[in-house]
Design an enzyme around this catalytic site. Structure first.
Site, PDB file in Angstrom:
ATOM      1  N   LYS A   1      28.177  74.582 -33.262  1.00 57.91           N
ATOM      2  CA  LYS A   1      27.019  75.137 -32.550  1.00 57.91           C
ATOM      3  C   LYS A   1      26.258  76.090 -33.464  1.00 57.91           C
ATOM      4  O   LYS A   1      26.842  76.904 -34.171  1.00 57.91           O
ATOM      5  CB  LYS A   1      27.469  75.887 -31.288  1.00 57.91           C
ATOM      6  CG  LYS A   1      28.292  75.039 -30.326  1.00 57.91           C
ATOM      7  CD  LYS A   1      27.449  73.932 -29.724  1.00 57.91           C
ATOM      8  CE  LYS A   1      28.241  73.108 -28.730  1.00 57.91           C
ATOM      9  NZ  LYS A   1      29.346  72.347 -29.333  1.00 57.91           N
TER      10      LYS A   1
ATOM     11  N   ASP B   1      37.274  68.317 -35.700  1.00 63.07           N
ATOM     12  CA  ASP B   1      36.632  69.625 -35.832  1.00 63.07           C
ATOM     13  C   ASP B   1      37.490  70.744 -35.249  1.00 63.07           C
ATOM     14  O   ASP B   1      37.215  71.927 -35.472  1.00 63.07           O
ATOM     15  CB  ASP B   1      35.253  69.620 -35.169  1.00 63.07           C
ATOM     16  CG  ASP B   1      35.314  69.356 -33.663  1.00 63.07           C
ATOM     17  OD1 ASP B   1      36.227  68.620 -33.234  1.00 63.07           O
ATOM     18  OD2 ASP B   1      34.452  69.862 -32.933  1.00 63.07           O
TER      19      ASP B   1
ATOM     20  N   GLN C   1      42.117  80.152 -27.764  1.00 66.27           N
ATOM     21  CA  GLN C   1      42.588  78.770 -27.787  1.00 66.27           C
ATOM     22  C   GLN C   1      44.031  78.702 -28.287  1.00 66.27           C
ATOM     23  O   GLN C   1      44.853  77.948 -27.753  1.00 66.27           O
ATOM     24  CB  GLN C   1      41.688  77.899 -28.665  1.00 66.27           C
ATOM     25  CG  GLN C   1      42.108  76.424 -28.656  1.00 66.27           C
ATOM     26  CD  GLN C   1      41.107  75.515 -29.348  1.00 66.27           C
ATOM     27  OE1 GLN C   1      39.906  75.806 -29.382  1.00 66.27           O
ATOM     28  NE2 GLN C   1      41.573  74.417 -29.894  1.00 66.27           N
TER      29      GLN C   1
ATOM     30  N   LYS D   1      26.076  59.392 -34.724  1.00 59.66           N
ATOM     31  CA  LYS D   1      27.154  60.044 -33.985  1.00 59.66           C
ATOM     32  C   LYS D   1      27.415  59.291 -32.694  1.00 59.66           C
ATOM     33  O   LYS D   1      26.500  58.890 -31.991  1.00 59.66           O
ATOM     34  CB  LYS D   1      26.771  61.493 -33.678  1.00 59.66           C
ATOM     35  CG  LYS D   1      27.920  62.331 -33.157  1.00 59.66           C
ATOM     36  CD  LYS D   1      27.513  63.794 -33.035  1.00 59.66           C
ATOM     37  CE  LYS D   1      28.674  64.639 -32.529  1.00 59.66           C
ATOM     38  NZ  LYS D   1      28.293  66.065 -32.410  1.00 59.66           N
TER      39      LYS D   1
ATOM     40  N   THR E   1      30.995  73.418 -19.486  1.00 58.95           N
ATOM     41  CA  THR E   1      29.603  73.818 -19.673  1.00 58.95           C
ATOM     42  C   THR E   1      28.615  72.943 -18.904  1.00 58.95           C
ATOM     43  O   THR E   1      27.452  73.297 -18.766  1.00 58.95           O
ATOM     44  CB  THR E   1      29.245  73.792 -21.166  1.00 58.95           C
ATOM     45  OG1 THR E   1      29.647  72.533 -21.722  1.00 58.95           O
ATOM     46  CG2 THR E   1      29.965  74.900 -21.906  1.00 58.95           C
TER      47      THR E   1
ATOM     48  N   LYS F   1      25.357  59.275 -28.927  1.00 63.30           N
ATOM     49  CA  LYS F   1      23.992  59.783 -28.955  1.00 63.30           C
ATOM     50  C   LYS F   1      23.012  58.613 -28.965  1.00 63.30           C
ATOM     51  O   LYS F   1      23.118  57.703 -29.774  1.00 63.30           O
ATOM     52  CB  LYS F   1      23.770  60.647 -30.200  1.00 63.30           C
ATOM     53  CG  LYS F   1      24.628  61.917 -30.213  1.00 63.30           C
ATOM     54  CD  LYS F   1      24.226  62.862 -29.103  1.00 63.30           C
ATOM     55  CE  LYS F   1      25.022  64.154 -29.167  1.00 63.30           C
ATOM     56  NZ  LYS F   1      24.689  65.069 -28.074  1.00 63.30           N
ATOM     57  N   THR F   2      22.063  58.643 -28.041  1.00 67.00           N
ATOM     58  CA  THR F   2      21.062  57.585 -27.965  1.00 67.00           C
ATOM     59  C   THR F   2      19.674  58.210 -27.915  1.00 67.00           C
ATOM     60  O   THR F   2      19.535  59.422 -27.801  1.00 67.00           O
ATOM     61  CB  THR F   2      21.265  56.720 -26.708  1.00 67.00           C
ATOM     62  OG1 THR F   2      21.026  57.528 -25.545  1.00 67.00           O
ATOM     63  CG2 THR F   2      22.677  56.163 -26.639  1.00 67.00           C
TER      64      THR F   2
ATOM     65  N   HIS G   1      33.342  62.298 -25.671  1.00 66.60           N
ATOM     66  CA  HIS G   1      34.680  62.771 -25.284  1.00 66.60           C
ATOM     67  C   HIS G   1      35.668  61.619 -25.075  1.00 66.60           C
ATOM     68  O   HIS G   1      36.848  61.868 -24.821  1.00 66.60           O
ATOM     69  CB  HIS G   1      34.604  63.562 -23.970  1.00 66.60           C
ATOM     70  CG  HIS G   1      33.843  64.847 -24.065  1.00 66.60           C
ATOM     71  ND1 HIS G   1      32.562  64.993 -23.570  1.00 66.60           N
ATOM     72  CD2 HIS G   1      34.183  66.045 -24.600  1.00 66.60           C
ATOM     73  CE1 HIS G   1      32.153  66.226 -23.783  1.00 66.60           C
ATOM     74  NE2 HIS G   1      33.103  66.890 -24.399  1.00 66.60           N
TER      75      HIS G   1
ATOM     76  N   ARG H   1      26.017  79.874 -26.687  1.00 61.56           N
ATOM     77  CA  ARG H   1      25.803  79.174 -25.432  1.00 61.56           C
ATOM     78  C   ARG H   1      25.416  80.151 -24.326  1.00 61.56           C
ATOM     79  O   ARG H   1      25.836  81.307 -24.315  1.00 61.56           O
ATOM     80  CB  ARG H   1      27.083  78.442 -25.018  1.00 61.56           C
ATOM     81  CG  ARG H   1      27.260  77.096 -25.692  1.00 61.56           C
ATOM     82  CD  ARG H   1      28.566  76.475 -25.270  1.00 61.56           C
ATOM     83  NE  ARG H   1      28.658  75.094 -25.704  1.00 61.56           N
ATOM     84  CZ  ARG H   1      29.804  74.446 -25.861  1.00 61.56           C
ATOM     85  NH1 ARG H   1      30.941  75.050 -25.609  1.00 61.56           N
ATOM     86  NH2 ARG H   1      29.816  73.189 -26.254  1.00 61.56           N
TER      87      ARG H   1
ATOM     88  N   HIS I   1      30.858  63.203 -21.693  1.00 55.37           N
ATOM     89  CA  HIS I   1      30.055  62.071 -22.167  1.00 55.37           C
ATOM     90  C   HIS I   1      30.889  61.192 -23.087  1.00 55.37           C
ATOM     91  O   HIS I   1      32.080  61.480 -23.346  1.00 55.37           O
ATOM     92  CB  HIS I   1      28.770  62.552 -22.851  1.00 55.37           C
ATOM     93  CG  HIS I   1      28.995  63.574 -23.938  1.00 55.37           C
ATOM     94  ND1 HIS I   1      29.558  63.253 -25.160  1.00 55.37           N
ATOM     95  CD2 HIS I   1      28.752  64.901 -23.980  1.00 55.37           C
ATOM     96  CE1 HIS I   1      29.631  64.330 -25.912  1.00 55.37           C
ATOM     97  NE2 HIS I   1      29.163  65.350 -25.227  1.00 55.37           N
TER      98      HIS I   1
END
Length: 417
Positions: free
Chosen positions: A87, A201, A180, A236, A45, A239-240, A53, A91, A50
């Site tokens: 989500k 998840d 999947q 999380k 995507t 995340k910043t 992952h 998307r 990041h």
């Protein structure tokens, strides 16, 4: 179970990667006696993965280091559908060209963590569009879709949360878990892949694939998940305030990447060293036992090792030296991120709060004003409390830059363009 016999499972258990597994003892026995093939899937995507992952990427690295073969499955096909997990909205659908460009960009990051090639334990990158695009839909539904219970699919978190929040879930997305599961079976057919790994998840989707393998091919497949990684304060991972911590240098500089790890909370240092570096466990135990100011040395080691894996030893050393000059000597340091501002505006003077926002040190003018009023803003290491203060070319040093700071750890060089 008792301590695993296989090097792979022993390593990931000791380092904190293990969360759930199907038939763990059988998987351990297989990994102890033969080379196993395992995969983790990634959608295409965006042009970069990041830090969120990183747990899965390091799992593939651990596999290869302990003598097994990793498959990086790129979702060239499933990206066209969209994974509904976590989500609230559907998307945006991407073109084939954009998906291909994203895939090529992501591969560059993986090359820093696993070795690709044709050998027995060399990693391979596979695109699930190779088989998904060729499926004939009616035969696929007849042969594969009939093994999926709609009742069970509706009970899965990825679907249930969307429905509970009254957010639309398209029939296209609803098919994702079937595709999947089919990926797992197809990878088993093509590569002998017997293990799918992923975040917690993905547990329901992974179990679907394990069961599908038993039903349509009569093969024993395995699933293994990693825990959700949060910081000690509950945030999380990855995340910043200024967004995701991207792995591609074009999207986040090695300096900023180094700083992210350097700013790790004290309570997370040992855990993150185990998960995100190759450091021996006994050395990690010694470092996490450090107290007071000494823990900062362990954070620097974490930052150096994590950055070296992602961007190379040279980039990590340069970031560390920039940090030393900036924090220990108070110098501007050439390695700091540089933001160029319009020359005419620079000449007349720019309000400090606007400069802080433009430099990415604040998300809004209001946040920048609060930073200034609270004493957290500095110009060339001098605290400024007047929110109407202006910075101009008169503040620039010999190199033509102005050092802006937000607190003690975030710095940017501003220059006229």
């Amino acid at each position: 179970m008792t301590e695993p016999r296989s090097d792979f499972l022993r390593d990931i258990v000791a380092r904190g990667f293990m969360h759930q597994s199907t038939d763990l003892e059988a998987l351990d026995d297989k990994a102890a006696n033969e080379t196993i093939v395992a995969y983790i899937g990634y959608d295409c995507t965006g042009p970069s993965l990041h830090v969120g992952h990183m747990v899965s990427i390091m799992m593939l690295r651990r596999m290869q280091q302990t003598g097994h073969k990793p498959i990086v499955l790129m979702g060239g096909g499933t990206t066209k559908v969209g994974d509904p997990s976590g989500k609230d909205e559907q998307r945006q659908l991407l073109t084939d060209e954009k998906i291909g460009a994203n895939m090529a960009s992501i591969r560059k990051s993986f090359e820093n963590y696993v070795t690709f090639g044709d050998g027995e334990t060399d990693a391979v990158m596979v695109n699930n569009d190779d088989w998904l695009s060729e499926l004939m839909y009616i035969p696929f539904l007849r042969d594969v879709g009939r093994h999926f219970s709609v009742n069970r699919m509706l009970s899965m978190d990825s679907v249930k949360l969307r429905l509970d929040r009254e957010q639309p879930l398209s029939f296209l997305e609803f098919n994702y878990m079937i595709l999947q599961g089919y990926d797992f079976v197809e990878l088993n057919r093509r590569y002998g892949c017997c293990l799918q790994m992923g975040g917690s998840d993905q547990w329901g989707n992974i179990v679907n694939g394990v069961e599908l393998g038993r039903r349509v091919a009569d093969v024993q497949l395995f699933g293994l998940t990693t825990p959700l990684i949060t910081t000690a304060s509950g945030a999380k991972m990855g995340k910043t305030a200024d967004g995701a911590v991207w792995l591609n240098a074009e999207m986040r500089s090695p300096w900023d990447y180094w700083q992210f790890w350097r700013n790790t909370e004290d309570a997370d240092v040992g855990r993150f060293l185990r998960l995100f570096t190759d450091m021996p466990l006994d050395e990690i135990a010694r470092l996490e036992a450090l107290g007071g100011a000494e823990i900062n040395e362990a954070k620097k080691i974490l930052a150096n090792d994590a950055t070296a894996l992602c961007h190379g030893r040279t980039a990590a050393a340069e970031a560390a030296e920039t940090a030393r000059q900036t924090f220990e000597q108070g110098q501007a340091a050439e390695g700091l991120p540089t933001v160029t501002i319009d020359g005419a505006k620079f000449q007349d003077g720019v309000l400090l709060y606007e400069a802080l926002k433009e430099a990415g040190l604040a998300q809004s003018n209001g946040e920048a004003r609060r930073l200034i009023k609270g004493g957290g803003a500095r110009v060339n290491d001098t605290a400024i409390s007047d929110e109407m203060h202006k910075v101009s070319e008169a503040d620039a040093g010999d190199d033509g830059t102005i050092k802006l700071s937000a607190g003690k750890k975030r710095h940017v060089l501003l220059k006229a363009g």
